[in-house]
Design a protein around this motif. Structure first.
Motif, PDB file in Angstrom:
ATOM      1  N   VAL A 326       0.857  -1.185   0.000  1.00 43.73           N
ATOM      2  CA  VAL A 326       0.000   0.000   0.000  1.00 43.73           C
ATOM      3  C   VAL A 326       0.897   1.242   0.000  1.00 43.73           C
ATOM      4  O   VAL A 326       1.886   1.288   0.750  1.00 43.73           O
ATOM      5  N   SER A 327       0.565   2.212  -0.816  1.00 44.15           N
ATOM      6  CA  SER A 327       1.311   3.474  -0.773  1.00 44.15           C
ATOM      7  C   SER A 327       0.336   4.638  -0.828  1.00 44.15           C
ATOM      8  O   SER A 327      -0.777   4.515  -1.353  1.00 44.15           O
ATOM      9  N   ASN A 338      -5.848   5.774   4.154  1.00 41.89           N
ATOM     10  CA  ASN A 338      -4.849   4.748   3.856  1.00 41.89           C
ATOM     11  C   ASN A 338      -4.057   4.357   5.096  1.00 41.89           C
ATOM     12  O   ASN A 338      -3.813   3.178   5.338  1.00 41.89           O
ATOM     13  N   ARG A 339      -3.663   5.358   5.877  1.00 40.95           N
ATOM     14  CA  ARG A 339      -2.929   5.039   7.114  1.00 40.95           C
ATOM     15  C   ARG A 339      -3.774   4.155   8.032  1.00 40.95           C
ATOM     16  O   ARG A 339      -3.280   3.187   8.608  1.00 40.95           O
ATOM     17  N   ILE A 342      -3.955   0.309   7.337  1.00 41.60           N
ATOM     18  CA  ILE A 342      -2.804  -0.583   7.506  1.00 41.60           C
ATOM     19  C   ILE A 342      -2.939  -1.521   8.706  1.00 41.60           C
ATOM     20  O   ILE A 342      -2.788  -2.744   8.561  1.00 41.60           O
ATOM     21  N   TYR A 354       3.863  -0.823   3.711  1.00 38.67           N
ATOM     22  CA  TYR A 354       3.225   0.476   3.498  1.00 38.67           C
ATOM     23  C   TYR A 354       4.294   1.539   3.280  1.00 38.67           C
ATOM     24  O   TYR A 354       5.284   1.580   4.008  1.00 38.67           O
TER      25      TYR A 354
END
Lengths: 387, 327
Positions: A326-327, A338-339, A342, A354
């Motif tokens: 994931v980026s 997104n953070r 994780i 990540y």
């Protein structure tokens, strides 16, 4: 990022020489001839625009700061400037807004040749100290080129012929077996992230193995990429089986990877959730993984099915693949989503990597993460092979 | 079976002349020197070629044949290996089991290597009294050498331990190919070994005991990975891989035809040769063996105790520089 146009701050910046000088047309000409723009001095960036206007603004997409930053006019001249503080290793796309009476015109920075293109046109780009365009994104004359082939896959589930672009690695051999990378928004990855060049280079450098990529297209991505059952069925039940029948593909979960950015990442992830452990690898870039703890969100109706999907998965996270990369850019509005994804991915037992970068929601950010992501999902024979 | 026998200490300190001329070449794709080397060495007649490192592309030898002026005789070691493993399933099983043991050992060596390299780097950066730090730094470097040596000893022990189970000298499938190869090798004027996948290449060369069947005095030419397998120890390296710390690792015992050399093809692409700390560390780690940069088309000739290097051949020095070499 903060604005620091105040004359008293940063006394040693290049623009200060001009401020202290005679402020003639000739001195402005000389100043423009002497520098590259914007001027990056450590963590300070000076933007410049020259011309007649009522106001000039910097327009950018850095989340968390005002998207419009006003330039200041250097008195007695037609030179406008703006000084910003940006962290090191930042890469930012922007435009300049020229205001003349009621007219607001967005233009690319005429003093800066660096551009990044996307489906909506082009933006100017600057970067601060520490960022370099990765060398593996540029065409390497030593790298053997792979080839592209256009294909149409009849889809009963989507009720139309789906165009697919296939990438074959250089020195493709039917006697070998290859992993399959299914790339959402494939043409955009080719056009704006230089995906073919990146794959050619990473394979040439042995950083990833030779692989076959199926670049899928959609004219209805906001619908079909937003947790859309027919799209997932097309990918998992029509496209992949056909390719595995016709091509020398590994044909197992470890040999199947779904990839995408933004809504394309939602398409990849939701397809994996609908077909758990059919795809062993996921590469998710800046996923539009919007969710809501209250059931309410402000991202617009296109996100309704995304929010519903993410809320459901987040309530009961289950493993769907073996490895997930994931980026996300720290200058994106999606960084929070997104953070926060994780730890949920990790607690399912999936292997998760990540990465963040000081960049935005754009194709060159996604390009720049491909080496790390692909080489982690599919390590190449770098250590063992010396040709 | 011709596996170079390592002394217990694995120091490679004593010069020892090989029993045949050896040519270590840089990669041949961009700049070819193979044909010139053979011509200059006065090598006529057929040349046995090994392209097993190319794996399933082993038979794609058109460019190589052009360089050999059509005199190449492909030994087809990769496809012979596949035939053997298909025919003798027990051998395939035992071979696979041994490879799993070696791979497991390589991973545990990597763990220790990572920490040892980190200690060396930290001590090199640490400020403090030179007289104290110098001894610590040297001890840390010696710990690294000991780790490498111990790893190779264990690799050698695995080979010896598994030899009775592999029974290569008794298996009909292997013997048939070895006899064919022996006959071919008896009539060639040189052996040319290309690069590619080094582990596969080394395994195939050992499986068919190619060096053991090559008559004494017949020259051997190896380029890129082919040069690596001809040395005493196989070292893998990359200073900036996309994953991991980029610690050069000792992998295997080489064929030992070229002594006192660590071969570094593609070094300019793989190593940070302007990083004096890394260069120095690499050179000191493997000293007294010479860590030799084999750039594109470079030629290092070894005949007895005489080395001849062209301008593309350079050597990593303990002071962190990279210098041209000839000896």
């Amino acid at each position: 990022m903060s604005s620091a146009t105040d004359l008293k701050s940063h006394p040693r910046l290049a623009i200060r020489e001009l401020e202290r000088g005679p402020r003639t047309a000739e001195s402005v000409d000389a100043f423009l001839a002497e520098h590259e723009f914007p001027i990056v001095e450590g963590s300070t960036v000076t933007f410049v625009w020259r011309g007649d206007a009522h106001a000039v603004n910097l327009r950018h997409w850095v989340f968390g700061m005002p998207s419009t930053q006003p330039f200041r006019r250097l008195s007695r001249t037609d030179l406008w400037y703006l000084i910003l503080e940006m962290p090191e290793s930042s890469r930012v796309e922007y435009k300049i807004e020229i205001v003349r009476g009621p007219l607001h015109q967005l233009v690319e920075d005429p003093l800066n040749e660096r551009r990044a293109r996307d489906p909506f046109g082009a933006n100017s780009v600057f970067h601060t100290t520490g960022y370099r365009v990765p060398d593996w994104t540029r065409e390497d004359p030593e790298a053997r080129p792979g080839r592209l082939e256009e294909l149409e896959v009849e889809s009963a589930t989507l009720e139309r012929a789906m165009p697919v672009t296939l990438y074959y690695p250089a020195r493709f051999r039917k006697a070998r077996t290859y992993p399959l990378l299914v790339v959402h928004d494939g043409p955009d990855y080719l056009e704006y992230s230089g995906l073919k060049t990146v794959l050619d280079n990473l394979i040439h450098r042995l950083e990833i193995p030779g692989l076959i990529a199926a670049l899928v297209h959609s004219d209805h991505r906001l619908v079909e990429y937003a947790n859309h059952a027919p799209h997932a069925r097309f990918v998992a039940e029509e496209l992949v089986p056909r390719l595995e029948k016709d091509l020398p593909l590994a044909g197992n979960p470890a040999g199947r990877c779904l990839m995408g950015a933004s809504f394309g990442a939602v398409a990849a992830f939701s397809t994996a959730v609908r077909y758990p452990n059919f795809f062993g690898r996921l590469l998710l870039q800046s996923g539009s993984f919007a969710f809501s703890d209250t059931g309410f969100h402000e991202r617009g109706p296109a996100f309704d099915p995304v929010v519903e999907f993410m809320n459901t998965w987040r309530d009961d996270p289950v493993p769907v693949a073996n490895r997930v990369y994931v980026s996300c850019g720290t200058y994106e509005s999606l960084i929070y989503e997104n953070r926060s994804l994780i730890p949920l991915l990790q607690e399912t037992g999936m292997q998760v990597k990540y990465a963040e970068a000081r960049d935005g929601h754009n194709w060159e950010n996604w390009r720049d993460r491909l080496r790390e992501g692909l080489s982690w999902l599919y390590p190449g024979p770098l250590w063992m092979v010396y040709e | 079976m011709t596996v170079a026998t390592l002394p217990a200490a694995v120091t490679f300190a004593s010069p020892s002349a090989p029993d045949r001329p050896v040519f270590l070449l840089g990669p041949q794709r961009i700049k070819t020197t193979l044909g010139r080397v053979l011509k200059d060495a006065g090598i006529d007649g057929d040349i046995a070629s090994v392209t097993a490192g190319w794996q399933e592309r082993e038979d794609e030898v058109e460019e190589l044949q052009a360089q050999l002026r059509g005199r190449g005789v492909s030994l087809r070691l990769h496809s012979r290996g596949d035939e053997v493993f298909r025919e003798d399933r027990d051998l395939a099983k035992v071979h696979h089991e041994r490879q799993v043991v070696l791979q497991t050992m390589q991973r545990t060596y990597d763990v220790r290597l990572r920490h040892t390299m980190a200690a060396i780097a930290e001590l090199e950066r640490r400020p403090g009294p030179a007289e104290i730090l110098a001894a610590d730094r040297e001890d840390a470097m010696q710990a690294l050498r000991d780790l490498d040596a111990r790893h190779l000893e264990r690799v050698q022990a695995i080979h010896e331990e598994w030899a009775p189970r592999l029974r290569l000298g008794e298996r009909p499938a292997v013997q048939r190919h070895r006899k064919e190869l022996e006959k071919t090798l008896a009539g060639v004027s040189a052996l040319a070994i290309s690069g590619g996948h080094v582990a596969v290449l080394l395994n195939r060369l050992r499986l068919f005991d190619v060096l053991g069947s090559l008559p004494a005095g017949v020259p051997v030419v190896g380029w890129s990975g082919g040069a690596i397998v001809l040395t005493e120890r196989v070292v893998f390296y990359h200073d900036s891989p996309p994953q991991g710390p980029g610690n050069a690792e000792v992998f295997e015992i080489g064929l030992g035809v070229a002594r006192n050399v660590v071969a570094l093809p593609h070094a300019t692409r793989r190593l940070s040769l302007d990083d004096t700390e890394r260069v120095s560390r690499f050179a000191r780690r493997f000293a007294p063996a010479a860590s030799v940069v084999l750039d594109d088309g470079g030629v290092l000739s070894i005949d007895g105790d005489r080395w001849t290097a062209d301008a593309a051949i350079r050597r990593l020095e303990a002071d962190g520089t990279v210098k041209g070499m000839s000896r």
